[in-house]
Design a protein around this motif. Structure first.
Motif, short mmCIF file in Angstrom:
data_model
loop_
_atom_site.label_atom_id
_atom_site.label_comp_id
_atom_site.label_asym_id
_atom_site.label_seq_id
_atom_site.Cartn_x
_atom_site.Cartn_y
_atom_site.Cartn_z
N GLY A 1 -4.62 9.73 1.40
CA GLY A 1 -4.66 10.08 -0.02
C GLY A 1 -4.82 8.89 -0.94
N LEU A 2 -4.66 7.67 -0.42
CA LEU A 2 -4.83 6.48 -1.24
C LEU A 2 -6.32 6.22 -1.44
CD1 LEU A 2 -3.19 4.15 -2.56
CD2 LEU A 2 -3.60 2.84 -0.48
N ALA A 3 -6.74 6.07 -2.68
CA ALA A 3 -8.17 5.86 -3.00
C ALA A 3 -8.54 4.41 -2.69
CB ALA A 3 -8.44 6.19 -4.46
N LEU A 4 -8.59 4.10 -1.40
CA LEU A 4 -8.74 2.72 -0.95
C LEU A 4 -10.21 2.32 -0.86
CD1 LEU A 4 -7.31 0.17 0.28
CD2 LEU A 4 -7.66 1.24 2.51
N ARG A 5 -10.50 1.11 -1.36
CA ARG A 5 -11.82 0.49 -1.17
C ARG A 5 -11.60 -0.89 -0.55
NH1 ARG A 5 -14.97 -0.14 -6.45
NH2 ARG A 5 -16.50 -0.99 -5.01
N ARG A 6 -12.23 -1.12 0.56
CA ARG A 6 -12.16 -2.43 1.22
C ARG A 6 -13.29 -3.29 0.69
NH1 ARG A 6 -11.82 -0.78 7.49
NH2 ARG A 6 -12.54 -2.94 7.64
N VAL A 7 -12.92 -4.47 0.15
CA VAL A 7 -13.91 -5.37 -0.43
C VAL A 7 -13.80 -6.72 0.28
CG1 VAL A 7 -14.73 -6.50 -2.53
CG2 VAL A 7 -13.73 -4.20 -2.64
N VAL A 8 -14.88 -7.15 0.90
CA VAL A 8 -14.87 -8.39 1.68
C VAL A 8 -15.30 -9.56 0.78
CG1 VAL A 8 -15.91 -9.62 3.62
CG2 VAL A 8 -15.29 -7.20 3.84
N VAL A 9 -14.59 -10.67 0.89
CA VAL A 9 -14.93 -11.90 0.19
C VAL A 9 -15.18 -12.98 1.25
CG1 VAL A 9 -12.51 -12.61 -0.08
CG2 VAL A 9 -14.25 -13.50 -1.63
N GLU A 10 -16.15 -13.82 1.02
CA GLU A 10 -16.48 -14.84 2.01
C GLU A 10 -15.70 -16.13 1.80
OE1 GLU A 10 -20.67 -15.43 2.08
OE2 GLU A 10 -21.12 -13.39 2.74
N VAL B 1 -4.37 -3.02 9.27
CA VAL B 1 -3.51 -2.33 8.30
C VAL B 1 -4.35 -1.37 7.46
CG1 VAL B 1 -2.09 -2.64 6.23
CG2 VAL B 1 -1.79 -4.17 8.19
N LEU B 2 -5.53 -1.79 7.06
CA LEU B 2 -6.37 -0.95 6.21
C LEU B 2 -6.85 0.29 6.96
CD1 LEU B 2 -8.45 -3.66 4.31
CD2 LEU B 2 -6.39 -2.45 3.56
N GLU B 3 -7.06 0.15 8.24
CA GLU B 3 -7.48 1.30 9.05
C GLU B 3 -6.36 2.34 9.17
OE1 GLU B 3 -8.72 -0.57 12.62
OE2 GLU B 3 -10.76 -0.98 11.90
N GLN B 4 -5.12 1.91 8.92
CA GLN B 4 -3.97 2.80 9.01
C GLN B 4 -3.35 3.04 7.63
OE1 GLN B 4 -1.49 0.56 11.66
NE2 GLN B 4 -2.82 0.85 13.42
N ALA B 5 -4.14 2.88 6.57
CA ALA B 5 -3.63 3.02 5.21
C ALA B 5 -3.13 4.43 4.95
CB ALA B 5 -4.73 2.66 4.22
N PRO B 6 -2.19 4.60 4.02
CA PRO B 6 -1.64 5.93 3.73
C PRO B 6 -2.73 6.93 3.34
CG PRO B 6 -0.32 4.23 2.66
CD PRO B 6 -1.53 3.55 3.22
N GLU C 1 -8.72 3.88 -7.97
CA GLU C 1 -9.20 3.15 -6.81
C GLU C 1 -8.25 1.97 -6.56
OE1 GLU C 1 -13.14 1.68 -7.46
OE2 GLU C 1 -12.57 0.42 -9.17
N VAL C 2 -8.04 1.65 -5.29
CA VAL C 2 -7.26 0.49 -4.88
C VAL C 2 -8.18 -0.42 -4.08
CG1 VAL C 2 -5.31 -0.37 -3.54
CG2 VAL C 2 -5.08 1.76 -4.84
N LEU C 3 -8.50 -1.57 -4.66
CA LEU C 3 -9.41 -2.51 -4.03
C LEU C 3 -8.59 -3.58 -3.30
CD1 LEU C 3 -10.92 -1.27 -6.58
CD2 LEU C 3 -12.40 -3.26 -6.44
N VAL C 4 -8.66 -3.60 -2.00
CA VAL C 4 -8.02 -4.65 -1.21
C VAL C 4 -9.09 -5.68 -0.87
CG1 VAL C 4 -6.78 -5.23 0.89
CG2 VAL C 4 -6.27 -3.09 -0.31
N ILE C 5 -8.90 -6.89 -1.38
CA ILE C 5 -9.89 -7.95 -1.21
C ILE C 5 -9.47 -8.82 -0.03
CG2 ILE C 5 -11.27 -9.65 -2.43
CD1 ILE C 5 -11.02 -6.91 -3.86
N LEU D 1 0.83 -1.21 0.00
CA LEU D 1 0.00 0.00 0.00
C LEU D 1 0.86 1.26 0.00
CD1 LEU D 1 -2.87 -0.99 2.46
CD2 LEU D 1 -2.85 -1.08 -0.04
N ASP D 2 2.00 1.22 0.70
CA ASP D 2 2.91 2.36 0.67
C ASP D 2 3.41 2.61 -0.75
OD1 ASP D 2 2.66 2.80 3.38
OD2 ASP D 2 4.52 1.75 3.92
N ALA D 3 3.73 1.53 -1.48
CA ALA D 3 4.20 1.67 -2.86
C ALA D 3 3.09 2.21 -3.77
CB ALA D 3 4.70 0.33 -3.38
#
Length: 314
Positions: free
Chosen positions: A56-65, A49-54, A34-38, A22-24
């Motif tokens: 300005g990063l256009a982060l989207r958290r996507v949950v998979v079961e 980690v996602l709660e502390q993401a950099p 958008e950056v989708l972390v699955i 995510l830093d990179a």
């Protein structure tokens, strides 16, 4: 108007690796739209980690079961909104010009479907060295040449891109998804091969450009497929997945040639009978026999899966 780009990062319990990734991505010269972390809901380390993401990063958290990389990648494809879908692993760190080069390549060539590049391997503090010109090809009899981590030279068309560093024009995918028939509960090796070969069979162009680079720090796997050791179930899964992907891809007349070559010779990764003799010299006859046995069982299982599919029945 510039093409938009979605980055997909599937992850499972590798917080330090994900943080580096995510830093990179936050440091890209051309930012992702958008950056989708699955991830899975129970992966508390990833959530932290996602709660502390950099910033300005256009982060989207996507949950998979479901477990496994295939389910995560397919969930990402369903959620992605960009014109380009760039995929990397959580244990990779894209170089600063990664997205800039990807977008420029797709804007310059409207016939381009897929683009990949070199993943510079770093293992136990050492970087892989060397250069190869042959990268990402399937030979006439079904032998696959990888070398994505060593590719050098000019951009060239290929059959296979590597999952740690591959991107696609969204509209060319036509709703295509990663193969849910692949075996495994974690890495599900060869999912990138199967996806790319399906695109090639459909007549799509894939290009490998060594300048489109990521640094790759192979992370721990939380399943039977451990790096650097032998596991009969992992070996069987790998042989199944490769066999299924190649039987889907190869034309009718070359499938029998592939199966004969695979069973008699094979490769070091998936040994046939003759490669088993070489393994006996490297690791002893007991491990060689176990590796060949698991490979043969995987090949047979892959053939059965293919025969039970619509393509195999055709």
């Amino acid at each position: 108007m510039s093409l938009t780009v979605s980055v997909i990062v599937p992850t499972w319990r590798r917080p330090a690796d994900l943080r580096r990734c995510l830093d990179a991505l936050a440091d890209q010269a051309r930012a992702a739209d958008e950056v989708l972390v699955i991830h899975r809901a129970e992966d508390a380390e990833t959530v932290q980690v996602l709660e502390q993401a950099p910033a300005g990063l256009a982060l989207r958290r996507v949950v998979v079961e479901a477990a496994g990389q295939v389910a995560a990648l397919n969930r990402g494809l369903e959620a992605a909104r960009g014109d380009i879908i760039a995929i990397t692993d959580d244990d990779a760190a894209p170089r600063r010009d990664w997205l800039q080069r990807i977008v420029e390549a797709f804007e310059h060539d409207p016939t381009l479907t897929g683009l990949g590049g070199r993943d510079w391997l770093h293992v136990e503090g050492r970087s892989a060295t060397g250069e190869r010109r042959e990268v990402g090809w399937v030979q006439a009899w079904g032998r696959c040449i990888g070398n994505h981590h060593l590719g050098a030279g000019a951009p060239r068309e290929v059959d296979i891109l590597k999952g740690a560093n591959m991107s696609f024009r969204h509209v060319h995918l036509g709703g295509r998804r990663f193969d849910v028939g692949l075996k495994g509960e974690g890495a599900q090796v060869c999912n990138d091969m199967a996806f790319c070969l399906a695109l090639r069979k459909a007549g799509r162009r894939l290009v490998y450009d060594p300048a489109v680079a990521v640094d790759h720090y192979p992370g721990v796997r939380h399943d039977v497929d451990q790096r650097g050791g032998f596991s009969a179930p992992a070996q069987k899964n790998q042989a199944h997945n490769e066999t299924l992907a190649l039987l889907d891809f190869l034309p009718r007349g070359r499938r029998a040639v592939f199966l004969v070559w695979a069973l008699l010779l094979g490769t070091r990764a998936n040994p046939g009978l003759l490669q088993g003799l070489r393994w006996a010299r490297w690791a002893g006859p007991r491990q060689a026999a176990a590796r060949v046995k698991a490979t043969m069982e995987g090949r047979l299982a892959g053939w059965r899966t293919w025969r039970g599919s619509p393509r195999g029945a055709a």
